[in-house]
Design an enzyme around this catalytic site. Structure first.
Site, PDB file in Angstrom:
ATOM      1  N   ASN A   9      -5.292  73.365 -41.084  1.00  0.00           N
ATOM      2  CA  ASN A   9      -4.879  74.008 -39.932  1.00  0.00           C
ATOM      3  C   ASN A   9      -3.313  74.317 -40.253  1.00  0.00           C
ATOM      4  O   ASN A   9      -2.281  73.697 -40.488  1.00  0.00           O
ATOM      5  CB  ASN A   9      -4.607  72.891 -38.681  1.00  0.00           C
ATOM      6  CG  ASN A   9      -3.823  73.397 -37.502  1.00  0.00           C
ATOM      7  OD1 ASN A   9      -3.499  74.763 -37.596  1.00  0.00           O
ATOM      8  ND2 ASN A   9      -3.653  72.682 -36.643  1.00  0.00           N
ATOM      9  N   LYS A  11      -1.245  76.171 -38.676  1.00  0.00           N
ATOM     10  CA  LYS A  11      -0.358  76.360 -37.674  1.00  0.00           C
ATOM     11  C   LYS A  11       0.335  77.459 -37.394  1.00  0.00           C
ATOM     12  O   LYS A  11      -0.233  78.620 -38.104  1.00  0.00           O
ATOM     13  CB  LYS A  11       0.412  75.089 -37.478  1.00  0.00           C
ATOM     14  CG  LYS A  11      -0.265  73.892 -37.475  1.00  0.00           C
ATOM     15  CD  LYS A  11       0.717  72.514 -37.012  1.00  0.00           C
ATOM     16  CE  LYS A  11      -0.391  71.349 -37.090  1.00  0.00           C
ATOM     17  NZ  LYS A  11       0.335  70.239 -36.989  1.00  0.00           N
ATOM     18  N   HIS A  95      -6.264  71.225 -29.610  1.00  0.00           N
ATOM     19  CA  HIS A  95      -4.996  70.646 -30.376  1.00  0.00           C
ATOM     20  C   HIS A  95      -4.168  69.965 -29.680  1.00  0.00           C
ATOM     21  O   HIS A  95      -3.726  70.664 -28.406  1.00  0.00           O
ATOM     22  CB  HIS A  95      -4.591  71.638 -31.369  1.00  0.00           C
ATOM     23  CG  HIS A  95      -3.867  70.820 -32.566  1.00  0.00           C
ATOM     24  ND1 HIS A  95      -2.444  70.443 -32.368  1.00  0.00           N
ATOM     25  CD2 HIS A  95      -4.036  70.426 -33.810  1.00  0.00           C
ATOM     26  CE1 HIS A  95      -2.053  69.945 -33.569  1.00  0.00           C
ATOM     27  NE2 HIS A  95      -2.860  69.810 -34.290  1.00  0.00           N
ATOM     28  N   GLU A  97      -1.185  70.461 -29.638  1.00  0.00           N
ATOM     29  CA  GLU A  97      -0.002  71.233 -29.728  1.00  0.00           C
ATOM     30  C   GLU A  97      -0.451  72.547 -28.604  1.00  0.00           C
ATOM     31  O   GLU A  97       0.664  73.005 -27.930  1.00  0.00           O
ATOM     32  CB  GLU A  97       0.458  71.984 -30.926  1.00  0.00           C
ATOM     33  CG  GLU A  97       1.151  70.734 -31.955  1.00  0.00           C
ATOM     34  CD  GLU A  97       0.955  70.915 -33.165  1.00  0.00           C
ATOM     35  OE1 GLU A  97       0.792  71.954 -33.719  1.00  0.00           O
ATOM     36  OE2 GLU A  97       1.516  69.983 -34.103  1.00  0.00           O
ATOM     37  N   GLU A 180      -6.753  62.739 -33.669  1.00  0.00           N
ATOM     38  CA  GLU A 180      -5.495  62.951 -34.122  1.00  0.00           C
ATOM     39  C   GLU A 180      -4.464  62.331 -33.119  1.00  0.00           C
ATOM     40  O   GLU A 180      -4.137  63.024 -32.073  1.00  0.00           O
ATOM     41  CB  GLU A 180      -5.211  64.663 -34.046  1.00  0.00           C
ATOM     42  CG  GLU A 180      -5.981  65.511 -34.877  1.00  0.00           C
ATOM     43  CD  GLU A 180      -5.297  66.690 -35.489  1.00  0.00           C
ATOM     44  OE1 GLU A 180      -5.109  66.678 -36.713  1.00  0.00           O
ATOM     45  OE2 GLU A 180      -5.126  67.453 -34.401  1.00  0.00           O
ATOM     46  N   GLY A 186       2.822  65.401 -38.034  1.00  0.00           N
ATOM     47  CA  GLY A 186       3.703  66.129 -38.576  1.00  0.00           C
ATOM     48  C   GLY A 186       4.837  65.214 -38.635  1.00  0.00           C
ATOM     49  O   GLY A 186       6.053  65.707 -38.694  1.00  0.00           O
ATOM     50  N   SER A 226      -0.566  63.544 -40.527  1.00  0.00           N
ATOM     51  CA  SER A 226      -0.234  63.304 -41.684  1.00  0.00           C
ATOM     52  C   SER A 226      -1.025  62.664 -42.815  1.00  0.00           C
ATOM     53  O   SER A 226      -0.848  61.872 -43.815  1.00  0.00           O
ATOM     54  CB  SER A 226       0.854  61.952 -41.572  1.00  0.00           C
ATOM     55  OG  SER A 226       1.865  62.657 -40.680  1.00  0.00           O
TER      56      SER A 226
HETATM   57  P1  PGA Z   1      -0.270  67.127 -39.957  1.00  0.00           P
HETATM   58  O1  PGA Z   1      -0.903  67.764 -38.763  1.00  0.00           O
HETATM   59  O2  PGA Z   1      -1.221  66.928 -41.008  1.00  0.00           O
HETATM   60  O3  PGA Z   1       0.977  68.054 -40.280  1.00  0.00           O
HETATM   61  O4  PGA Z   1       0.139  65.760 -39.422  1.00  0.00           O
HETATM   62  C1  PGA Z   1      -2.358  67.719 -38.517  1.00  0.00           C
HETATM   63  C2  PGA Z   1      -2.677  68.450 -37.228  1.00  0.00           C
HETATM   64  O5  PGA Z   1      -1.888  68.737 -36.534  1.00  0.00           O
HETATM   65  O6  PGA Z   1      -3.757  68.981 -37.448  1.00  0.00           O
END
Ligand code: PGA
Length: 264
Positions: A9, A11, A95, A97, A180, A186, A226
């Site tokens: 992803n 983003k 997601h 976000e 998640e 992140g 992560s």
């Molecule tokens: P990350 O994000 O691997 O940077 O923690 C995962 C995601 O949000 O899909």
């Protein structure tokens, strides 16, 4: 035996030239990993440059979000048909976000409201993706406050029942679920593999109770938060984690290849 699925992803990262450079460098090496399903989700604007570069590989291209209507006066929105037309076969939905449940951004509640989507809108998006023949990657997960209050499993169950309302066992064949935990996205904090596996097991048990054994045994449940080359093998060798949804590490060629190889 469920095939592992690793999805990057990207983003809100990478200009078209940068997306082209990343995929040009990765395409052959990823395509050689034919024992694992792979996908990348660029920004809407880079889908058109990435999809042709991956067209003759088994690496799928996905969008990070969609809208549920086909077309019309919906400024700023992109329909499943448009995503498919641009070369996508999958799409993320819900997601954290886009739900407005940021793990690390300290922003006012009024701003979160701009992003917030509900289980109801997520459900509409899933149904629209299914009609278009796209795979929906449904993201679910608890915030730190919900975890600390002991509500992880009930949050997961209510997100699943809201997002999958009216979804049939046949529809489930085109759905992948990504667990998640918001606090692990992140932040560098990975949910440790026994706990990540436990919650992915909770997801599978919920599917089993609602849809039966066949659906539960078939459903791929990914872990995201992560994921890196260094922890991927341990996460993916548990009983209920069938791959990963990878954010930051998907932008780093060596890392993404390492994670993809961990899925073999
Ligand atoms: P990350 O994000 O691997 O940077 O923690 C995962 C995601 O949000 O899909």
């Amino acid at each position: 035996m469920r095939r592992k699925f690793i999805i990057g992803n990207w983003k809100m990262n990478l200009l078209q030239s940068e997306a082209t450079a990343l995929i040009t460098g990765l395409a052959d090496e990823l395509d050689a990993l034919d024992g694992v399903d792979l996908g990348v989700c660029p920004t809407y604007l880079s889908i058109g440059v990435v999809a042709p570069l991956l067209a003759r590989t088994h690496v799928q291209v996905g969008a990070q979000n969609t809208f549920w209507e086909t077309k019309g006066a919906f400024t700023g929105q992109v329909s499943p048909q448009m995503i498919k037309d641009a070369g996508c076969t999958l799409c993320l939905v819900g997601h954290s976000e886009t739900r407005g449940r940021f793990g690390k951004l300290d922003i006012p509640a009024s701003t979160v409201g701009i992003f917030a989507e509900s289980n109801e809108t997520i459900n509409l998006k899933i149904k629209a993706l299914l009609v278009s023949g796209l795979t929906a990657v449904l993201c679910i997960g608890e915030t730190l406050a919900e975890r600390e209050a002991g509500n992880t499993d009930s949050v997961i169950a209510s997100q699943l029942s809201g997002a999958l309302a009216g979804v049939t066992p046949e529809d489930l064949l085109a759905i992948v679920i990504a667990y998640e935990p918001v606090w692990a996205i992140g932040t560098g904090k990975t949910c440790d593999s026994p706990e990540a596996n436990r919650v992915c097991g909770v997801v599978r048990s919920w599917i089993r109770a609602e849809y039966g054994d066949e659906s539960a045994d078939h459903m791929r449940v990914l872990y995201g938060g992560s994921v890196k080359a260094a922890n991927a093998k341990e996460l993916f060798s548990t009983s209920d984690i069938d791959g990963g949804l990878v954010g930051g590490a998907a932008l780093l060629p060596e890392e993404f290849i390492g994670i993809a190889k961990a899925g073999l």
